[in-house]
Write a protein that holds these residues in place. Structure first.
Motif: not given
Length: 364
Positions: A246-253, A255-262, A264-270
């Protein structure tokens, strides 16, 4: 007279400076639905229309412009280049040292936009037919065959002496007996081979009763496996995203929520690069703010993609207007004016109109 003229000049200069101080530098991030730039460099979107209405109702002077992506807007705001940022800076203890925040302009959250692989329902049903090879279905079919084999042998033993339709020879007679059991069991009743012996007829009643129950159980197994396979092949809720990119912006909250559901976070700038990651298939889905997810869904449709929005909203957050504390020195009542305008816009449903127009969202 000379002294009076000097006083008038000083007052006019002071008045001009004061008037200039009342103008605020306002920035808004470039996010589809929130703010978009036109070829003539004009701006439009939910945040743009909302601020213009707030400024009109509050009699505020301002210079409105795009400040780029959300991280770029945050950098300009905290460096002092902007007095106000509309949407993008979240209320927090750390941010409160530099800024004050207005009433929420809407309650946002994260929604997941994914490519819908099952674009053709017929192909999805054909794919689900692979359940015929599942262990449960194979086991049920083996039970069915064993049933036919056992009762076929018993029927042959009872009928081989009295009915010429079933051969006395086991080699040729067993096939007729099994055919008869199959016809009774499935309630087809062809009538070409029928039991004549009274014991065989009683046995046929037992075959019919047990066979009816067995057929229903097998059918239930096949249907349940078929439905389960179709559900597994599609994403139903957030729990189905486990192990998915799952692609997501660099937002700690976020990213944390995506990690909770297991996931795989792909961090993108925008958000734009998040959408492109999903569009090109490099990521299974895109984590987008609830307020703009429908905008991106429409964009995907225009790009020829079949997409779906995962039901359920999580990571709810209140989105507000951020005002630098230094800007409050120009007008201590600035925050009150903005809050009063926001309340009035909710009261007369103008805020709901803007959300429906730009975000397809009608809730606060």
């Amino acid at each position: 007279m000379a002294a009076l003229r000097i006083l008038i000049v000083i007052l006019s200069i002071y008045g001009s400076a004061a008037a200039e101080q009342e103008s605020y530098k306002v920035g808004v991030p470039l996010v589809p639905g929130i703010c978009q730039r036109h070829p003539d460099n004009g701006l439009s979107g939910f945040a743009v229309d909302m601020w213009r209405e707030i400024a009109l109702r509050s009699s505020l002077k301002y210079e409105l412009g795009s400040c780029g992506s959300i991280p770029e807007c945050m950098a300009k705001f905290f460096s002092g280049s902007l007095d106000i940022v509309i949407i993008g800076i979240q209320p927090s203890r750390e941010n409160s040292a530099t800024a004050v925040f207005s009433r929420p302009v809407y309650v946002s959250g994260i929604r997941i936009l994914t490519r819908d692989k099952q674009q053709n329902p017929l192909l999805a049903d054909i794919d689900a037919l692979t359940t015929l090879y599942s262990p449960m279905v194979i086991q049920s079919m083996l039970v069915f065959l064993i049933f036919v084999l056992i009762f076929g042998n018993v029927l042959w033993f009872l009928e081989r002496k009295d009915d010429a339709l079933i051969s006395r020879s086991y080699k040729s007679g067993i096939s007729d007996a099994m055919w008869c059991v199959l016809a009774i069991k499935t309630t087809i009743g062809f009538g070409d081979v029928v039991p004549k012996n009274s014991h065989a007829r009683l046995l046929s009643i037992l075959i019919w009763l047990v066979g009816l129950l067995l057929i229903n159980l097998i059918a239930a197994d096949i249907v349940s496996e078929f439905a389960a396979t179709k559900m597994k092949s599609s994403i139903i809720g957030l729990e189905d995203l486990k192990g998915k990119k799952i692609a997501a912006v660099n937002d700690n909250i976020t990213i944390s929520e995506l990690n909770k559901i297991g996931a795989v976070v792909v961090v993108k700038p925008t958000l734009e690069t998040v959408y492109e990651e999903m569009k090109t298939g490099k990521a299974f889905g895109a984590a987008l703010y609830a307020g703009v997810v429908t905008v991106y869904a429409k964009r995907a449709a225009a790009d020829g993609l079949s997409v779906k929005i995962i039901p359920g909203r999580y990571n709810n957050r209140y989105t507000s207007i951020a005002i630098r504390r230094t800007a409050m020195l120009k007008d201590p009542n600035l925050l009150n004016k903005i809050n009063r305008a926001i309340d009035d816009m909710y009261e007369d449903s103008y805020m709901l109109f803007l959300k429906s127009k730009w975000l397809d969202e009608g809730s606060r």
